[in-house]
Design an enzyme around this catalytic site. Structure first.
Site, PDB file in Angstrom:
ATOM      1  CG  HIS A  65      45.300  -4.446  34.115  1.00  0.00           C
ATOM      2  ND1 HIS A  65      45.802  -3.446  34.892  1.00  0.00           N
ATOM      3  CD2 HIS A  65      45.637  -4.111  32.838  1.00  0.00           C
ATOM      4  CE1 HIS A  65      46.410  -2.545  34.142  1.00  0.00           C
ATOM      5  NE2 HIS A  65      46.326  -2.933  32.896  1.00  0.00           N
ATOM      6  CD  GLU A 120      46.837  -5.235  29.285  1.00  0.00           C
ATOM      7  OE1 GLU A 120      47.535  -6.118  29.786  1.00  0.00           O
ATOM      8  OE2 GLU A 120      46.953  -4.028  29.603  1.00  0.00           O
ATOM      9  CG  HIS A 124      51.565  -7.164  28.990  1.00  0.00           C
ATOM     10  ND1 HIS A 124      52.661  -6.835  29.747  1.00  0.00           N
ATOM     11  CD2 HIS A 124      50.678  -6.150  29.158  1.00  0.00           C
ATOM     12  CE1 HIS A 124      52.443  -5.667  30.360  1.00  0.00           C
ATOM     13  NE2 HIS A 124      51.254  -5.229  30.003  1.00  0.00           N
TER      14      HIS A 124
HETATM   15  P1  AMP Z   1      49.763  -2.101  31.247  1.00  0.00           P
HETATM   16  O1  AMP Z   1      50.485  -1.236  30.192  1.00  0.00           O
HETATM   17  O2  AMP Z   1      49.360  -3.440  30.771  1.00  0.00           O
HETATM   18  O3  AMP Z   1      50.502  -2.106  32.569  1.00  0.00           O
HETATM   19  O4  AMP Z   1      48.401  -1.367  31.513  1.00  0.00           O
HETATM   20  C1  AMP Z   1      48.387  -0.068  31.931  1.00  0.00           C
HETATM   21  C2  AMP Z   1      47.459   0.701  31.047  1.00  0.00           C
HETATM   22  O5  AMP Z   1      46.172   0.116  31.070  1.00  0.00           O
HETATM   23  C3  AMP Z   1      47.315   2.115  31.493  1.00  0.00           C
HETATM   24  O6  AMP Z   1      47.261   2.941  30.335  1.00  0.00           O
HETATM   25  C4  AMP Z   1      45.983   2.109  32.210  1.00  0.00           C
HETATM   26  O7  AMP Z   1      45.383   3.374  32.211  1.00  0.00           O
HETATM   27  C5  AMP Z   1      45.232   1.119  31.382  1.00  0.00           C
HETATM   28  N1  AMP Z   1      44.152   0.462  32.119  1.00  0.00           N
HETATM   29  C6  AMP Z   1      44.252  -0.141  33.297  1.00  0.00           C
HETATM   30  N2  AMP Z   1      43.078  -0.656  33.665  1.00  0.00           N
HETATM   31  C7  AMP Z   1      42.202  -0.357  32.677  1.00  0.00           C
HETATM   32  C8  AMP Z   1      40.819  -0.604  32.481  1.00  0.00           C
HETATM   33  N3  AMP Z   1      40.085  -1.281  33.355  1.00  0.00           N
HETATM   34  N4  AMP Z   1      40.267  -0.121  31.351  1.00  0.00           N
HETATM   35  C9  AMP Z   1      40.997   0.548  30.444  1.00  0.00           C
HETATM   36  N5  AMP Z   1      42.295   0.817  30.566  1.00  0.00           N
HETATM   37  C10 AMP Z   1      42.902   0.370  31.673  1.00  0.00           C
END
Ligand code: AMP
Length: 236
Positions: A65, A120, A124
């Protein structure tokens, strides 16, 4: 008339100063990283469902992730470079095959991963003090260092079964050397299941460390399900 004009000029000046101060005051410090791996079957079998990547259904394995800078007080910096945060695929061309395999996107509609990697990196990666190539290479290398499926299977924990959270945590600690945080979600039948595994990494992105602080929340059920990916379905 002149008074009105100069009043609005000073208002504009004040607004600009405030904007500059806000950016200057943005705190991009952090103390460690969360390295987060996800179990795709648990992303896909919820109400929201999922879509397999355009490259096809990946092999049954944990996927990445992200690598998220975090602070000891539980807060975190994000979007640290709003001006130049674009994700440039040409900077990671040598890593693309590994990224497609280990960091696929399961959101709908099906995608080639670029949207997830861009998100990402922007949110981040720009706070990581690594350049784009270093960031993605580091994340891929950490996945190799903590081969979670291998670790769990070694302890007798297989997809399709139910296991206690403590048993799963102990199995990972025994192999990786550090205590993970287990995040659960809920499938359509309301089973609590293993969703994401957090390990901590020092702020130089070099080594796993014990987590200074764990995210909030705990798994609702015990034992929890470790669902099988081979039987899971996706939208097109
Ligand atoms: P973050 O902002 O880094 O905490 O990631 C959260 C976001 O990533 C949310 O919009 C999730 O729906 C998305 N997300 C999490 N896992 C996946 C995945 N395997 N594929 C695509 N989007 C993802």
């Amino acid at each position: 008339m002149m008074k009105v004009k100069s009043a609005s000029f000073f208002k504009l000046l004040l607004l600009q100063c405030l904007t500059v101060l806000t950016f200057a005051a943005q705190d991009d410090s952090f103390d460690f990283f969360y390295f987060v791996q996800q179990w795709p079957a648990s992303y896909c079998d919820t109400k929201r469902s999922c879509c397999y990547p355009t490259t096809g259904k990946p092999a049954e394995d944990f996927s990445i992730h992200g690598l998220w800078p975090n602070r000891d007080d539980g807060s975190w910096p994000s979007n640290c470079n709003v001006e130049d945060s674009s994700f440039n695929v040409f900077e990671v061309l040598d890593l693309i095959t590994r990224m497609q395999q280990d960091w696929p996107s399961f959101s709908c509609p099906s995608s080639n991963g670029v949207r997830l990697w861009t998100h990402e990196w922007k949110k981040h990666g720009t706070c990581s003090r690594l350049n784009q190539h270093q960031y993605f290479q580091t994340v891929l290398d950490f996945k190799e260092k903590a081969n979670l499926l291998h670790v769990l299977e070694h302890a007798g924990i297989f997809p399709g079964g139910f296991y206690s959270v403590e048993f799963i945590k102990d199995a990972i600690k025994a192999c990786v050397g550090y205590t993970p945080f287990i995040e659960c979600n809920v499938d359509q039948a309301r089973n609590h299941q293993l969703y994401q595994v957090y390990l901590c990494v020092d702020k130089f992105a070099s080594n796993f460390i014990e987590c200074p602080v764990f995210p909030h929340g705990r798994c609702g059920g015990s034992p929890i399900e470790f669902p099988s990916f081979s039987s899971s379905r996706a939208d097109s």
